[in-house]
Scaffold this motif. Structure first.
Motif, short mmCIF file in Angstrom:
data_model
loop_
_atom_site.label_atom_id
_atom_site.label_comp_id
_atom_site.label_asym_id
_atom_site.label_seq_id
_atom_site.Cartn_x
_atom_site.Cartn_y
_atom_site.Cartn_z
N ASP A 89 105.76 -87.31 27.96
CA ASP A 89 104.59 -87.94 28.58
C ASP A 89 104.95 -88.72 29.85
OD1 ASP A 89 105.99 -90.03 27.39
OD2 ASP A 89 104.23 -90.92 26.43
N ALA A 90 106.09 -88.42 30.45
CA ALA A 90 106.56 -89.15 31.63
C ALA A 90 105.55 -89.13 32.77
CB ALA A 90 107.90 -88.59 32.10
N ASP A 91 104.98 -87.98 33.06
CA ASP A 91 104.03 -87.88 34.17
C ASP A 91 102.79 -88.74 33.95
OD1 ASP A 91 105.42 -86.25 35.98
OD2 ASP A 91 104.86 -84.45 34.87
N GLU A 92 102.41 -88.94 32.71
CA GLU A 92 101.25 -89.78 32.39
C GLU A 92 101.50 -91.24 32.73
OE1 GLU A 92 99.98 -89.15 28.31
OE2 GLU A 92 100.56 -87.03 28.46
N HIS A 93 102.75 -91.67 32.73
CA HIS A 93 103.09 -93.07 32.99
C HIS A 93 103.52 -93.33 34.43
CE1 HIS A 93 102.62 -94.33 28.86
NE2 HIS A 93 103.23 -93.21 28.50
N LYS A 94 103.67 -92.27 35.21
CA LYS A 94 104.07 -92.42 36.62
C LYS A 94 102.99 -93.17 37.37
CE LYS A 94 105.02 -88.99 39.85
NZ LYS A 94 105.52 -87.66 40.17
N GLY A 95 103.38 -94.26 38.01
CA GLY A 95 102.44 -95.06 38.80
C GLY A 95 101.64 -96.08 38.00
N GLU A 96 101.84 -96.12 36.70
CA GLU A 96 101.12 -97.08 35.85
C GLU A 96 101.56 -98.51 36.17
OE1 GLU A 96 100.72 -98.02 31.07
OE2 GLU A 96 101.47 -96.08 31.70
N GLU A 97 100.64 -99.42 36.18
CA GLU A 97 100.93 -100.83 36.44
C GLU A 97 101.26 -101.56 35.13
OE1 GLU A 97 100.91 -102.40 39.48
OE2 GLU A 97 100.62 -100.41 40.36
N GLY A 98 102.04 -102.62 35.24
CA GLY A 98 102.32 -103.50 34.09
C GLY A 98 103.18 -102.87 33.01
N LYS A 99 104.01 -101.92 33.37
CA LYS A 99 104.80 -101.22 32.36
C LYS A 99 105.85 -102.11 31.69
CE LYS A 99 106.07 -97.40 34.56
NZ LYS A 99 106.55 -96.00 34.68
N PHE A 100 106.40 -103.08 32.43
CA PHE A 100 107.41 -103.93 31.81
C PHE A 100 106.81 -104.72 30.65
CE2 PHE A 100 109.97 -107.74 31.27
CZ PHE A 100 111.23 -107.19 31.15
N GLU A 101 105.67 -105.33 30.88
CA GLU A 101 105.03 -106.13 29.83
C GLU A 101 104.56 -105.26 28.66
OE1 GLU A 101 105.16 -108.14 33.58
OE2 GLU A 101 104.19 -106.24 33.13
N LYS A 102 104.14 -104.06 28.95
CA LYS A 102 103.62 -103.18 27.90
C LYS A 102 104.69 -102.46 27.10
CE LYS A 102 99.82 -101.63 30.76
NZ LYS A 102 99.17 -100.42 31.29
N TYR A 103 105.76 -102.00 27.79
CA TYR A 103 106.65 -101.04 27.14
C TYR A 103 108.15 -101.34 27.15
CZ TYR A 103 102.53 -98.10 28.20
OH TYR A 103 101.27 -97.60 28.33
N PHE A 104 108.61 -102.34 27.90
CA PHE A 104 110.05 -102.52 28.02
C PHE A 104 110.72 -102.67 26.66
CE2 PHE A 104 113.85 -105.16 28.22
CZ PHE A 104 114.65 -104.36 29.00
N SER A 105 111.84 -102.01 26.49
CA SER A 105 112.64 -102.12 25.28
C SER A 105 114.07 -102.46 25.67
CB SER A 105 112.63 -100.79 24.52
OG SER A 105 113.59 -100.80 23.47
N ALA A 106 114.64 -103.45 25.03
CA ALA A 106 116.03 -103.83 25.29
C ALA A 106 117.00 -102.96 24.49
CB ALA A 106 116.25 -105.29 24.94
N GLU A 107 116.47 -102.05 23.69
CA GLU A 107 117.31 -101.17 22.89
C GLU A 107 118.07 -100.20 23.78
OE1 GLU A 107 117.80 -101.33 19.49
OE2 GLU A 107 116.69 -103.19 19.80
N PRO A 108 119.33 -99.92 23.44
CA PRO A 108 120.09 -98.96 24.24
C PRO A 108 119.62 -97.54 24.00
CG PRO A 108 121.37 -99.69 22.36
CD PRO A 108 120.11 -100.49 22.36
N GLY A 109 119.91 -96.69 24.98
CA GLY A 109 119.67 -95.26 24.82
C GLY A 109 120.90 -94.62 24.20
N GLU A 110 120.97 -93.31 24.28
CA GLU A 110 122.09 -92.58 23.69
C GLU A 110 123.30 -92.49 24.59
OE1 GLU A 110 120.73 -88.76 22.41
OE2 GLU A 110 119.08 -89.61 21.26
N GLY A 111 123.09 -92.50 25.91
CA GLY A 111 124.20 -92.31 26.83
C GLY A 111 124.72 -90.89 26.74
N ASP A 112 125.93 -90.68 27.24
CA ASP A 112 126.53 -89.33 27.19
C ASP A 112 127.06 -89.01 25.82
OD1 ASP A 112 125.97 -88.74 29.80
OD2 ASP A 112 127.90 -89.45 30.55
#
Length: 112
Positions: A89-112
């Motif tokens: 759903d990346a394209d749906e969120h492109k240009g969306e305002e306020g994403k940090f407050e709505k969605y930020f996660s401090a959880e790590p990703g998988e990395g390599d």
């Protein structure tokens, strides 16, 4: 100077930037990437590659909080050196305002 990833990356995480980085200074969180400012060589090749326009030079005004966030989480999240698929759903969120407050996660990703 360094480049920083801003909230425009959140929920987009396209990773085109990772593929072109000559020094592998990107780190993966659950739903965004960050740049390690100590490792970035200021080459700028990542900036035009980002479809979400989430990568900016830290010399632009108002980016202090993003420099701090990139520094903090690049020390905690795993390094990413190979491009992965963006979220469905990346394209749906492109240009969306306020994403940090709505969605930020401090959880790590998988990395390599």
């Amino acid at each position: 100077m360094t480049y920083v990833v801003t909230d425009a990356c959140i929920r987009c995480k396209f990773m085109d930037c990772v593929e072109v980085c000559p020094v592998d200074c990107f780190y993966e969180g659950d739903n965004m990437l960050v740049i390690n400012p100590s490792e970035c060589i200021d080459c700028g090749v990542c900036e035009p590659e980002c479809p979400a326009e989430a990568i900016l030079p830290d010399t632009e005004s108002g980016l202090e909080q993003w420099l701090e966030l990139n520094a903090k989480y690049s020390a905690e999240w795993p390094n990413i050196t190979a491009k992965k698929d963006a979220p469905g759903d990346a394209d749906e969120h492109k240009g969306e305002e306020g994403k940090f407050e709505k969605y930020f996660s401090a959880e790590p990703g998988e990395g390599d």
